[in-house]
Write a protein that holds these residues in place. Sequence first.
Motif, PDB file in Angstrom:
ATOM      1  N   PRO A 217       0.855  -1.505   0.062  1.00 22.12           N
ATOM      2  CA  PRO A 217      -0.072   0.124   0.086  1.00 22.12           C
ATOM      3  C   PRO A 217       0.684   1.292  -0.006  1.00 22.12           C
ATOM      4  CG  PRO A 217       0.257  -0.920   2.229  1.00 22.12           C
ATOM      5  CD  PRO A 217       0.820  -1.897   1.282  1.00 22.12           C
ATOM      6  N   GLY A 218       2.153   1.069   0.059  1.00 19.88           N
ATOM      7  CA  GLY A 218       3.033   2.318   0.141  1.00 19.88           C
ATOM      8  C   GLY A 218       3.701   2.474   1.492  1.00 19.88           C
ATOM      9  N   ALA A 219       4.761   3.135   1.577  1.00 18.58           N
ATOM     10  CA  ALA A 219       5.271   3.153   2.706  1.00 18.58           C
ATOM     11  C   ALA A 219       4.496   4.393   3.793  1.00 18.58           C
ATOM     12  CB  ALA A 219       6.835   3.746   2.554  1.00 18.58           C
ATOM     13  N   GLU A 220       4.205   5.423   2.981  1.00 18.17           N
ATOM     14  CA  GLU A 220       3.263   6.466   3.492  1.00 18.17           C
ATOM     15  C   GLU A 220       2.082   5.907   4.341  1.00 18.17           C
ATOM     16  OE1 GLU A 220       1.791   5.854  -0.303  1.00 18.17           O
ATOM     17  OE2 GLU A 220       3.731   6.271   0.516  1.00 18.17           O
ATOM     18  N   PHE A 221       1.513   4.693   4.087  1.00 18.73           N
ATOM     19  CA  PHE A 221       0.174   4.224   4.548  1.00 18.73           C
ATOM     20  C   PHE A 221       0.627   3.597   6.206  1.00 18.73           C
ATOM     21  CE2 PHE A 221      -1.744   0.287   5.791  1.00 18.73           C
ATOM     22  CZ  PHE A 221      -3.109   0.591   5.825  1.00 18.73           C
ATOM     23  N   PHE A 222       1.868   3.500   6.351  1.00 18.21           N
ATOM     24  CA  PHE A 222       2.230   3.041   7.865  1.00 18.21           C
ATOM     25  C   PHE A 222       2.817   4.339   8.668  1.00 18.21           C
ATOM     26  CE2 PHE A 222       2.811  -0.302   4.826  1.00 18.21           C
ATOM     27  CZ  PHE A 222       2.140  -1.385   5.464  1.00 18.21           C
ATOM     28  N   ALA A 223       1.668   4.976   8.871  1.00 19.31           N
ATOM     29  CA  ALA A 223       1.972   6.173   9.540  1.00 19.31           C
ATOM     30  C   ALA A 223       1.032   6.224  11.194  1.00 19.31           C
ATOM     31  CB  ALA A 223       0.987   7.492   9.055  1.00 19.31           C
ATOM     32  N   PRO A 224       1.627   6.578  12.042  1.00 18.94           N
ATOM     33  CA  PRO A 224       1.038   6.552  13.541  1.00 18.94           C
ATOM     34  C   PRO A 224      -0.613   6.858  13.510  1.00 18.94           C
ATOM     35  CG  PRO A 224       3.115   7.645  13.592  1.00 18.94           C
ATOM     36  CD  PRO A 224       2.818   7.646  12.163  1.00 18.94           C
ATOM     37  N   GLY A 225      -1.045   5.975  14.113  1.00 21.57           N
ATOM     38  CA  GLY A 225      -2.549   6.022  14.205  1.00 21.57           C
ATOM     39  C   GLY A 225      -3.284   5.356  13.230  1.00 21.57           C
ATOM     40  N   ARG A 226      -2.737   5.038  12.013  1.00 21.28           N
ATOM     41  CA  ARG A 226      -3.236   4.386  10.829  1.00 21.28           C
ATOM     42  C   ARG A 226      -4.230   3.245  11.252  1.00 21.28           C
ATOM     43  NH1 ARG A 226      -4.704   5.206   5.593  1.00 21.28           N
ATOM     44  NH2 ARG A 226      -2.644   6.147   5.284  1.00 21.28           N
ATOM     45  N   GLU A 227      -5.376   2.949  10.925  1.00 26.36           N
ATOM     46  CA  GLU A 227      -6.223   2.016  11.395  1.00 26.36           C
ATOM     47  C   GLU A 227      -6.721   1.402   9.975  1.00 26.36           C
ATOM     48  OE1 GLU A 227      -9.111   2.156  14.245  1.00 26.36           O
ATOM     49  OE2 GLU A 227      -8.320   3.401  15.574  1.00 26.36           O
ATOM     50  N   SER A 228      -6.454   0.007  10.083  1.00 25.19           N
ATOM     51  CA  SER A 228      -6.867  -0.872   8.747  1.00 25.19           C
ATOM     52  C   SER A 228      -6.906  -2.282   9.150  1.00 25.19           C
ATOM     53  CB  SER A 228      -5.952  -0.339   7.800  1.00 25.19           C
ATOM     54  OG  SER A 228      -6.197  -1.457   6.481  1.00 25.19           O
ATOM     55  N   ALA A 229      -7.818  -3.181   8.529  1.00 24.69           N
ATOM     56  CA  ALA A 229      -7.602  -4.395   8.739  1.00 24.69           C
ATOM     57  C   ALA A 229      -6.341  -5.224   7.839  1.00 24.69           C
ATOM     58  CB  ALA A 229      -8.751  -5.104   7.864  1.00 24.69           C
ATOM     59  N   ILE A 230      -5.620  -3.992   7.110  1.00 25.52           N
ATOM     60  CA  ILE A 230      -4.393  -4.712   6.498  1.00 25.52           C
ATOM     61  C   ILE A 230      -3.178  -4.658   7.606  1.00 25.52           C
ATOM     62  CG2 ILE A 230      -2.685  -4.017   4.979  1.00 25.52           C
ATOM     63  CD1 ILE A 230      -4.712  -2.788   3.139  1.00 25.52           C
TER      64      ILE A 230
END
Length: 294
Positions: A217-230
Amino acid sequence: MATPLSADAFARALRAEGVSVVEHDGWRTHNRNHMGPWGPVNGVMLHHTAGRDSVELCQDGMSGLPGPLCIGVIAKDGTVHLVGYGRTNHAGKGSRAAYEAVRAEGPTPARPGPDALDGNTHFYGFEIENLGDGRDPYPDAQLDAVERIAAAVCRAHGWTPASVIGHKEWTTRKIDPSFSMPGMRDRIAARLQGDPGARPEPRPQRPAEPAAYEPFPGAEFFAPGRESAIVTAMGRRLVAEGCGRYEVGPGPRWTDADRRSYQRWQQKLGYGGADADGIPGPVSWDRLRVPRSG
């Protein structure tokens, strides 16, 4: 490092590898060479189009990005449409670390470094017709054509499969192509051991399992507070690989425990230093094989 093949030698190499080729008018001289050098060349870069009916778009370009956008478009049926030859607007700026790895024909870095080099100078670029959403399939005929094209160029230059990379391995700005590049390089390696025009035995679509695995999903997806079933699915895979560093979970919110767990996965793959920072990159993500979460 090599001088690019002539257009005629390139077309002969594709056909010798068993590629079904359609030559569009003027493709041999349609390029962006007036904007900068093409060559020395070091490898092949693969992309997906993020759309359908892309031959005309890749030939002509779009507002702000003139064509050609690649040398060839690989259609769903495995036909390769040659739309340009030479420098094309396909790669843009990318990682010096990725470039040096290709030059040395060594392992692709876990994450691309800062955008520093012009990839349009150094790579043959090919677009693969696919939406890139992780659901649009890559038919067997299309993957076979990808394999054959890359093998044809590698064979002509005496390169190994390490000279073939995805756009997502060149820059963190991109996620294409949406299949496993290590898996595709395995296929190319097997082909290079055999006769150029040999037809393949039936095989599963190992490098492209869009219904089974989450695309990067791209490195920027993994930001603090991100919520996702991924994030949950990733964490469960990390635990299964013996890399879990969770006291509770894993759960859907990206936390420091996820970062530490992913860092352990990167270290397990042999990465260290800045390449083992706990932020997923396209290569390590492909190898983790995170199941689709929906």
